[in-house]
Design a protein around this motif. Structure first.
Motif, short mmCIF file in Angstrom:
data_model
loop_
_atom_site.label_atom_id
_atom_site.label_comp_id
_atom_site.label_asym_id
_atom_site.label_seq_id
_atom_site.Cartn_x
_atom_site.Cartn_y
_atom_site.Cartn_z
N TYR A 1 0.70 -1.06 -0.63
CA TYR A 1 -0.16 -0.33 0.49
C TYR A 1 0.60 1.70 0.35
CZ TYR A 1 -3.79 -2.88 1.24
OH TYR A 1 -4.68 -3.89 1.28
N TYR B 1 -6.36 14.14 -7.26
CA TYR B 1 -7.92 14.61 -8.38
C TYR B 1 -7.36 15.98 -9.63
CZ TYR B 1 -11.49 12.34 -5.84
OH TYR B 1 -11.53 11.07 -4.94
N GLY C 1 -1.20 10.92 -5.92
CA GLY C 1 -2.18 10.55 -7.20
C GLY C 1 -3.11 11.92 -5.91
N THR D 1 -1.47 12.09 -12.18
CA THR D 1 -0.99 10.51 -11.30
C THR D 1 -2.61 10.98 -10.62
OG1 THR D 1 1.47 10.80 -11.95
CG2 THR D 1 0.44 10.21 -9.28
N TYR D 2 -3.16 9.88 -10.73
CA TYR D 2 -4.02 10.15 -10.10
C TYR D 2 -4.35 8.80 -8.90
CZ TYR D 2 -5.05 13.26 -14.93
OH TYR D 2 -5.46 13.33 -14.80
N SER D 3 -3.26 7.86 -9.05
CA SER D 3 -3.46 7.52 -7.39
C SER D 3 -2.00 7.35 -6.59
CB SER D 3 -3.71 5.28 -7.57
OG SER D 3 -2.79 5.54 -8.83
N GLY D 4 -1.58 6.02 -5.70
CA GLY D 4 -1.06 6.28 -5.36
C GLY D 4 -0.65 7.45 -4.21
#
Length: 263
Positions: free
Chosen positions: A60, A105, A103, A97-100
């Motif tokens: 994660y 919005y 990340g 980049t939208y995750s991690g």
């Protein structure tokens, strides 16, 4: 040979013990048994023949750290750093980049890039400072407002003339608090009404990052129902020494906190 005063004090103590013992014998103010003490039960391992897992669990990214590109920190003093410029540098280093850990919005990233020309709409909230690593210097704590009442919380360590991000997480938070060298996040539980999650993030020297060292589900006050929506985050001000109590500071005009319900 002991002084006479010591001998006299010892004699008085013995007399008091004897009187107390006599009183106990007459049932006057004596001690009463609390009953049998249950035997201590040690941990019992279940399914001892179960083989250990061979594949590691899902990563994660709790231990992910990153050097913030293009940010210089004179004398390793985070107070001299512009928090908005720090987050903007990360956005520019990780476009789309939208995750991690990086990340964001798309609308949040656009608003961060426009912080210089539209400061009122900038989602980067006021920074806070606290020595979370125990190195004697403050770290930089940044909050980022996002859609759906989510808040990104990031912590930066000044070292070697630059900044290293040592924590990054996003959640629908009730509050963010500082206690000693821990950063504590309270989050409403969507699946268990009347409960909330509390996670304490602490510095881990071996991993060189902040880790979620304590995670628990806590019942809120009896009679208090979970709010239909998650309120804006409530940050508290740091205090001089580790372990000291935190006192709330006024929030900036763009962050409103609803009144606490009566107990």
């Amino acid at each position: 040979m002991r002084p006479r005063g010591v001998q006299l004090a010892a004699g008085v103590l013995c007399a008091l013990v004897l009187v107390g013992a006599a009183g106990c014998g007459r049932g006057e103010g004596g001690l009463e048994s609390a009953g049998a003490t249950p035997a201590a039960a040690g941990p019992v391992r279940l399914w001892p023949d179960l083989p250990p897992a061979t594949d590691p669990p899902i990563d994660y990214g709790e231990t992910d750290t990153e050097r913030v590109p293009g940010i210089k920190v004179a004398d390793n003093d985070v107070h001299a750093v512009d928090a908005r410029a720090v987050v903007d540098a990360e956005v520019r280093a990780h476009p789309d980049t939208y995750s991690g850990a990086d990340g964001l919005y798309a609308e949040t990233a656009r608003a961060i890039k426009a912080c210089g020309t539209a400061p009122a709409a900038c989602p980067v909230m006021r920074p806070y400072y606290r020595d979370l690593t125990g190195n004697g210097r403050d770290e930089l704590i940044v909050g980022i407002r996002m859609p759906d009442q989510q808040v990104g919380v990031r912590v930066y360590l000044a070292e070697n003339g630059g900044l290293t991000r040592i924590m990054a997480t996003v959640d629908q938070v009730i509050s963010v608090e500082l206690a000693g060298r821990d950063l504590i996040m309270r989050v409403s539980s969507a699946g268990i009404p009347g409960y909330e999650y509390r996670t304490a993030w602490s510095w881990d020297e071996q991993q060189h990052s902040m880790l979620p060292t304590r995670d628990e589900i806590v019942r809120v006050k009896p009679g208090r129902t979970a709010p239909p929506t998650v309120p804006a985050p409530r940050l508290v001000s740091p205090t001089p020494g580790p372990g000291s109590a935190s006192t709330p500071l006024p929030l900036p005009p763009d962050v409103a906190v609803p009144a606490e319900p009566s107990p």
